[in-house]
Write an enzyme that holds these catalytic residues in place. Structure first.
Site, PDB file in Angstrom:
ATOM      1  N   GLY A 175       0.778  -1.237   0.000  1.00  0.00           N
ATOM      2  CA  GLY A 175       0.000   0.000   0.000  1.00  0.00           C
ATOM      3  C   GLY A 175       0.808   1.286   0.000  1.00  0.00           C
ATOM      4  O   GLY A 175       0.347   2.306   0.523  1.00  0.00           O
ATOM      5  N   SER A 176       1.985   1.282  -0.653  1.00  0.00           N
ATOM      6  CA  SER A 176       2.741   2.541  -0.657  1.00  0.00           C
ATOM      7  C   SER A 176       2.077   3.601  -1.543  1.00  0.00           C
ATOM      8  O   SER A 176       2.098   4.792  -1.221  1.00  0.00           O
ATOM      9  CB  SER A 176       4.200   2.313  -1.060  1.00  0.00           C
ATOM     10  OG  SER A 176       4.314   2.002  -2.422  1.00  0.00           O
ATOM     11  N   ASN A 177       1.452   3.185  -2.643  1.00  0.00           N
ATOM     12  CA  ASN A 177       0.706   4.166  -3.455  1.00  0.00           C
ATOM     13  C   ASN A 177      -0.528   4.662  -2.706  1.00  0.00           C
ATOM     14  O   ASN A 177      -0.878   5.843  -2.790  1.00  0.00           O
ATOM     15  CB  ASN A 177       0.298   3.540  -4.794  1.00  0.00           C
ATOM     16  CG  ASN A 177       1.429   3.616  -5.799  1.00  0.00           C
ATOM     17  OD1 ASN A 177       1.786   4.702  -6.265  1.00  0.00           O
ATOM     18  ND2 ASN A 177       2.020   2.469  -6.106  1.00  0.00           N
TER      19      ASN A 177
ATOM     20  N   ARG B 151      -6.728  -8.002  -8.397  1.00  0.00           N
ATOM     21  CA  ARG B 151      -7.939  -8.765  -8.706  1.00  0.00           C
ATOM     22  C   ARG B 151      -8.544  -8.230  -9.987  1.00  0.00           C
ATOM     23  O   ARG B 151      -8.560  -7.007 -10.204  1.00  0.00           O
ATOM     24  CB  ARG B 151      -9.003  -8.597  -7.616  1.00  0.00           C
ATOM     25  CG  ARG B 151      -8.691  -9.223  -6.297  1.00  0.00           C
ATOM     26  CD  ARG B 151      -8.662 -10.721  -6.327  1.00  0.00           C
ATOM     27  NE  ARG B 151      -9.927 -11.344  -6.684  1.00  0.00           N
ATOM     28  CZ  ARG B 151     -10.048 -12.628  -7.018  1.00  0.00           C
ATOM     29  NH1 ARG B 151      -8.987 -13.398  -7.085  1.00  0.00           N
ATOM     30  NH2 ARG B 151     -11.230 -13.131  -7.307  1.00  0.00           N
TER      31      ARG B 151
ATOM     32  N   ASN C 161      -6.514   3.165 -12.086  1.00  0.00           N
ATOM     33  CA  ASN C 161      -5.509   2.152 -11.724  1.00  0.00           C
ATOM     34  C   ASN C 161      -4.139   2.719 -12.034  1.00  0.00           C
ATOM     35  O   ASN C 161      -3.985   3.523 -12.961  1.00  0.00           O
ATOM     36  CB  ASN C 161      -5.721   0.879 -12.550  1.00  0.00           C
ATOM     37  CG  ASN C 161      -4.678  -0.184 -12.235  1.00  0.00           C
ATOM     38  OD1 ASN C 161      -4.379  -0.445 -11.072  1.00  0.00           O
ATOM     39  ND2 ASN C 161      -4.096  -0.787 -13.267  1.00  0.00           N
TER      40      ASN C 161
ATOM     41  N   HIS D 273      -0.269   1.426 -13.078  1.00  0.00           N
ATOM     42  CA  HIS D 273       0.494   0.270 -13.551  1.00  0.00           C
ATOM     43  C   HIS D 273       1.935   0.726 -13.788  1.00  0.00           C
ATOM     44  O   HIS D 273       2.165   1.782 -14.388  1.00  0.00           O
ATOM     45  CB  HIS D 273      -0.107  -0.280 -14.849  1.00  0.00           C
ATOM     46  CG  HIS D 273       0.602  -1.508 -15.322  1.00  0.00           C
ATOM     47  ND1 HIS D 273       0.456  -2.736 -14.697  1.00  0.00           N
ATOM     48  CD2 HIS D 273       1.489  -1.694 -16.327  1.00  0.00           C
ATOM     49  CE1 HIS D 273       1.217  -3.627 -15.321  1.00  0.00           C
ATOM     50  NE2 HIS D 273       1.866  -3.022 -16.307  1.00  0.00           N
TER      51      HIS D 273
ATOM     52  N   ASP E 170      -5.298  -3.527 -17.632  1.00  0.00           N
ATOM     53  CA  ASP E 170      -4.266  -2.527 -17.953  1.00  0.00           C
ATOM     54  C   ASP E 170      -4.467  -1.870 -19.323  1.00  0.00           C
ATOM     55  O   ASP E 170      -3.496  -1.554 -20.016  1.00  0.00           O
ATOM     56  CB  ASP E 170      -2.858  -3.167 -17.915  1.00  0.00           C
ATOM     57  CG  ASP E 170      -2.507  -3.729 -16.547  1.00  0.00           C
ATOM     58  OD1 ASP E 170      -3.001  -3.187 -15.542  1.00  0.00           O
ATOM     59  OD2 ASP E 170      -1.742  -4.705 -16.482  1.00  0.00           O
TER      60      ASP E 170
ATOM     61  N   ALA F  75       8.382   7.431  -8.823  1.00  0.00           N
ATOM     62  CA  ALA F  75       7.589   8.229  -9.770  1.00  0.00           C
ATOM     63  C   ALA F  75       6.094   7.969  -9.571  1.00  0.00           C
ATOM     64  O   ALA F  75       5.274   8.890  -9.661  1.00  0.00           O
ATOM     65  CB  ALA F  75       8.010   7.900 -11.202  1.00  0.00           C
ATOM     66  N   GLU F  76       5.727   6.719  -9.281  1.00  0.00           N
ATOM     67  CA  GLU F  76       4.308   6.399  -9.040  1.00  0.00           C
ATOM     68  C   GLU F  76       3.754   7.245  -7.893  1.00  0.00           C
ATOM     69  O   GLU F  76       2.624   7.734  -7.952  1.00  0.00           O
ATOM     70  CB  GLU F  76       4.154   4.918  -8.676  1.00  0.00           C
ATOM     71  CG  GLU F  76       4.450   3.961  -9.809  1.00  0.00           C
ATOM     72  CD  GLU F  76       4.216   2.507  -9.395  1.00  0.00           C
ATOM     73  OE1 GLU F  76       3.127   2.185  -8.909  1.00  0.00           O
ATOM     74  OE2 GLU F  76       5.148   1.693  -9.556  1.00  0.00           O
TER      75      GLU F  76
HETATM   76  C1  GAR Z   1       2.910  -0.779  -7.683  1.00  0.00           C
HETATM   77  O1  GAR Z   1       4.147  -0.742  -8.349  1.00  0.00           O
HETATM   78  C2  GAR Z   1       1.761  -0.772  -8.673  1.00  0.00           C
HETATM   79  O2  GAR Z   1       2.008   0.041  -9.787  1.00  0.00           O
HETATM   80  C3  GAR Z   1       1.706  -2.220  -9.063  1.00  0.00           C
HETATM   81  O3  GAR Z   1       1.885  -2.913  -7.854  1.00  0.00           O
HETATM   82  C4  GAR Z   1       2.708  -2.128  -6.981  1.00  0.00           C
HETATM   83  C5  GAR Z   1       1.972  -1.976  -5.670  1.00  0.00           C
HETATM   84  O4  GAR Z   1       2.786  -1.375  -4.724  1.00  0.00           O
HETATM   85  N1  GAR Z   1       0.469  -2.544  -9.679  1.00  0.00           N
HETATM   86  C6  GAR Z   1       0.340  -3.409 -10.686  1.00  0.00           C
HETATM   87  O5  GAR Z   1       1.269  -4.054 -11.139  1.00  0.00           O
HETATM   88  C7  GAR Z   1      -1.079  -3.546 -11.228  1.00  0.00           C
HETATM   89  N2  GAR Z   1      -1.071  -4.146 -12.513  1.00  0.00           N
HETATM   90  P1  GAR Z   1       2.139  -0.652  -3.449  1.00  0.00           P
HETATM   91  O6  GAR Z   1       1.234  -1.711  -2.787  1.00  0.00           O
HETATM   92  O7  GAR Z   1       3.297  -0.331  -2.580  1.00  0.00           O
HETATM   93  O8  GAR Z   1       1.381   0.543  -3.917  1.00  0.00           O
END
Ligand code: GAR
Length: 215
Positions: free
Chosen positions: A13-15, A92, A108, A110, A146, A174-175
């Protein structure tokens, strides 16, 4: 009025935390009102609670069908008056019916420059393809994985000695900047879905190219 947002997670859950932190600013157009994880053991649930955000586990394994799981999620979204949903590492696939009902109201993130490297292991896919620039994409969610209309992207250089992990770390930073920006554009109405494309309003566009390697 801030838009009420739910964040769907499956892991650390960092995003999600980047969105929660950005949304604390009083001029941010959204607030994170709910976090849902389909995995009860996801570390992100505790991070959300520590940040005083309501966080629920809805274990997909407890539901016989995808539709039944989606219905349980939707019940919680309705109970909290949720207007926008952000997938943040939510692993999911939703039913087409759910995706259609929420079209234009679900985002979302990606970790690749879509439409390249969809699905699993995008950083390994990028390294195998030999690209010099990768990055991340925020897009509206559609029933196809995606593949929805793109709201925002950030380009990240691929370095000569990158491994999937070092590239993932660079893209993740960057995300954490891109997702709050993209949610703010959508929540404020400056980005909206129309005719299958995202229309952007009143934005400053940069014309600077990103070189990788640098000249
Ligand atoms: C992130 O890099 C996100 O972009 C990716 O999973 C990671 C989750 O990290 N998502 C996907 O690949 C979806 N297709 P987080 O739990 O630390 O946010």
């Amino acid at each position: 009025m801030k838009k009420r947002v739910a964040v769907l997670i499956s892991g650390r859950g960092s995003n999600m935390m980047a969105l929660i932190e950005a949304a604390r600013a009083c001029d941010y157009p959204a607030e994170v009102a709910l976090v849902i994880s389909n995995r009860p053991e996801a570390a992100g649930l505790q991070h959300a609670r520590d940040a005083r955000v309501k966080a629920l586990a809805i274990d997909h394994k407890a539901y016989a069908t995808r539709a039944a799981f989606d219905a349980a999620v939707e019940t919680q979204l309705a109970a909290e008056g949720i207007e926008l949903v952000c997938h943040a590492g939510f692993m999911r696939i939703q039913t087409e019916a759910f995706a259609t009902r929420w079209l234009g109201r679900q985002l979302n993130i990606h970790p690749s420059l879509l439409p390249s490297f969809k699905g699993l292991h995008p950083h390994k896919q990028a390294l195998d393809a030999g690209v010099r620039v990768s990055g991340c994409t925020v897009h509206f969610v559609t029933a196809e994985l995606d593949a929805g209309p793109i709201v925002a992207q950030a380009a990240v250089p691929v370095l000569a000695d990158d491994t999937p992990q070092t590239l993932a770390d660079r893209v993740l930073s960057a995300e954490h900047r891109l997702y709050p920006l993209a949610l703010s554009l959508v929540a404020s109405g400056r980005a909206r879905l129309e005719g299958g494309r995202v229309l952007l309003n009143a934005l400053v566009n940069s014309t600077d190219p990103l070189f990788s390697p640098t000249p």
